[in-house]
Design an enzyme around this catalytic site. Structure first.
Site, short mmCIF file in Angstrom:
data_model
loop_
_atom_site.label_atom_id
_atom_site.label_comp_id
_atom_site.label_asym_id
_atom_site.label_seq_id
_atom_site.Cartn_x
_atom_site.Cartn_y
_atom_site.Cartn_z
N CYS A 34 3.38 -3.49 -17.42
CA CYS A 34 2.72 -4.23 -19.03
C CYS A 34 3.00 -5.43 -18.86
CB CYS A 34 2.79 -3.48 -19.57
SG CYS A 34 2.76 -3.77 -21.42
N HIS A 83 6.61 -7.54 -1.65
CA HIS A 83 6.27 -7.93 -3.02
C HIS A 83 5.28 -7.02 -3.45
CE1 HIS A 83 4.58 -11.13 0.63
NE2 HIS A 83 6.09 -11.08 -0.05
N ASP A 121 1.34 -1.37 -0.06
CA ASP A 121 -0.05 0.05 0.27
C ASP A 121 0.57 1.39 -0.47
OD1 ASP A 121 -0.86 -0.96 3.50
OD2 ASP A 121 0.58 0.76 2.66
N CYS A 161 -1.63 -0.49 -21.93
CA CYS A 161 -0.61 0.17 -21.63
C CYS A 161 -0.26 1.35 -22.77
CB CYS A 161 0.86 -0.90 -22.07
SG CYS A 161 2.54 -0.52 -22.21
N CYS A 176 2.40 0.21 -25.63
CA CYS A 176 1.98 -0.82 -26.59
C CYS A 176 0.87 -1.43 -26.88
CB CYS A 176 3.21 -1.74 -26.41
SG CYS A 176 2.61 -2.72 -24.95
N1 APR Z 1 -1.29 -4.02 15.34
C1 APR Z 1 -0.24 -5.24 15.25
N2 APR Z 1 -1.06 -6.43 14.35
C2 APR Z 1 -2.62 -6.44 14.04
C3 APR Z 1 -2.99 -5.47 14.14
C4 APR Z 1 -2.55 -3.93 14.16
N3 APR Z 1 -3.21 -3.18 14.97
N4 APR Z 1 -4.10 -5.85 13.57
C5 APR Z 1 -4.04 -7.09 13.11
N5 APR Z 1 -2.51 -7.31 13.10
C6 APR Z 1 -1.90 -8.79 12.75
C7 APR Z 1 -3.15 -9.69 13.21
O1 APR Z 1 -3.61 -10.14 13.76
C8 APR Z 1 -2.37 -11.08 11.86
O2 APR Z 1 -0.94 -11.82 12.86
O3 APR Z 1 -1.17 -8.49 12.26
C9 APR Z 1 -0.93 -10.23 10.90
C10 APR Z 1 -2.13 -9.98 9.21
O4 APR Z 1 -1.65 -10.97 8.95
P1 APR Z 1 -2.37 -11.38 7.25
O5 APR Z 1 -3.12 -10.64 7.01
O6 APR Z 1 -1.90 -12.23 7.07
O7 APR Z 1 -0.71 -9.92 6.14
P2 APR Z 1 0.99 -10.37 6.49
O8 APR Z 1 0.89 -11.23 7.69
O9 APR Z 1 1.02 -9.33 5.35
O10 APR Z 1 0.06 -11.74 4.88
C11 APR Z 1 1.59 -11.76 4.94
O11 APR Z 1 1.03 -12.67 2.40
O12 APR Z 1 -1.61 -12.92 2.53
C12 APR Z 1 -0.07 -12.41 1.86
O13 APR Z 1 1.10 -11.18 0.15
C13 APR Z 1 0.35 -11.06 1.24
O14 APR Z 1 2.02 -9.53 2.10
C14 APR Z 1 1.33 -10.74 2.42
C15 APR Z 1 1.69 -11.83 3.04
#
Ligand code: APR
Length: 256
Positions: free
Chosen positions: A138, A130, A115, A159, A162
């Site tokens: 493209c 990621h 993000d 794109c 192209c």
């Molecule tokens: N503060 C701290 N931790 C938090 C909060 C918060 N406010 N809100 C949620 N969490 C925790 C959740 O408990 C969970 O353990 O953040 C974690 C989010 O986990 P995911 O949703 O699995 O996200 P992430 O770990 O970034 O995923 C890793 O996998 O989903 C794919 O490519 C995607 O980059 C992502 C990667």
């Protein structure tokens, strides 16, 4: 029992590790952006997307099967991101990086988030493991463009150079991480003496293994997560808290 730390009494040894760290590496996940209103990857999908499993949409196969659907899903997340702002957790990481640089030390932010809220907050040394939702590439000529404007007129977007099909500049399940990002991550992990895993479920590799790489090189390790994760059992300290609260409080306790 894992070393659970309450926000009211940070262990002196943990604060010493924060103060004395020469090479800090922070790995962030969706939990850090959650307090900006960005749903975590594994939060239940809402609205139109409730019937889709994000793990199904975030794949090259899904894009090949239905490029318009996948493009629309990412473009909606891109549009939503443009309405969000960094939160105190992002700003605390910017403060920490500035403190490290002022002291001639290093701070590397490895993020799984797509993000760019770390960039928006002012973080400088950010490694996007990621890719980014804000960049579209493209599939024919490889041209990349940062998209900060309104919703795309067509899905998938075309794109301008192209006429080929553009895709989100993110890493999908089954795809390799950008080589430069991985190289930067491993270089930082070799030098790091303090590693933090913040707001990530610690289940997606290779990022989930970075904690072990850092610990093998002798780094102190801290987790900040609202919930227990596989990392909780192996870190030196785990703060069961929201990152937007724990990070500012920890830096205040360590640096005043
Ligand atoms: N503060 C701290 N931790 C938090 C909060 C918060 N406010 N809100 C949620 N969490 C925790 C959740 O408990 C969970 O353990 O953040 C974690 C989010 O986990 P995911 O949703 O699995 O996200 P992430 O770990 O970034 O995923 C890793 O996998 O989903 C794919 O490519 C995607 O980059 C992502 C990667």
């Amino acid at each position: 029992m894992y070393p659970l730390v309450r926000m009211t009494d940070f262990p002196p040894a943990m604060l010493d590790a924060v103060r004395s760290a020469r090479h800090v590496v922070a790995l962030t996940g969706a939990g850090v952006s959650a307090e900006s209103g960005v749903p975590t990857f594994r939060d239940a999908q809402t609205g139109l997307w409730a019937k889709y499993d994000p793990m199904e949409l975030a794949t090259p196969e899904a894009f090949a099967r239905d490029p318009a659907l996948v493009s629309r899903w990412y473009d909606e997340r891109r549009q939503m991101r443009l309405t969000t702002q960094p939160n105190p957790g992002h700003h605390a990481l910017v403060r920490w990086e500035a403190l490290q640089r002022a002291g001639g030390e290093s701070f590397t932010l490895l993020t799984q988030n797509v993000d760019r809220l770390h960039h928006a907050a002012g973080s400088v040394n950010v490694v996007e493991l990621h890719g980014s939702l804000m960049v579209w590439r493209c599939t024919a000529c490889g041209e990349e463009r940062e998209e900060l404007g309104p919703a795309f007129q067509q899905h998938p977007p075309r794109c301008g150079t192209c006429g080929g099909t553009r895709r989100p500049g993110v890493v999908w399940f089954g795809e390799a991480l950008p080589g430069q990002a991985l190289e930067a991550a491993f270089d930082a992990l070799r030098r790091c003496d303090l590693f933090l895993t913040i707001g990530t479920s610690a289940v997606v590799h290779p990022a989930a293994s970075f904690l072990h790489d850092a610990a093998e090189h002798g780094a102190a390790t801290i987790e900040i997560n609202r919930d227990h994760t596989p990392a909780s059992d192996v870190v030196g300290w785990t703060l069961r808290a929201k990152s937007g609260e724990a990070l500012p409080a920890m830096l205040d306790a360590a640096f005043g």
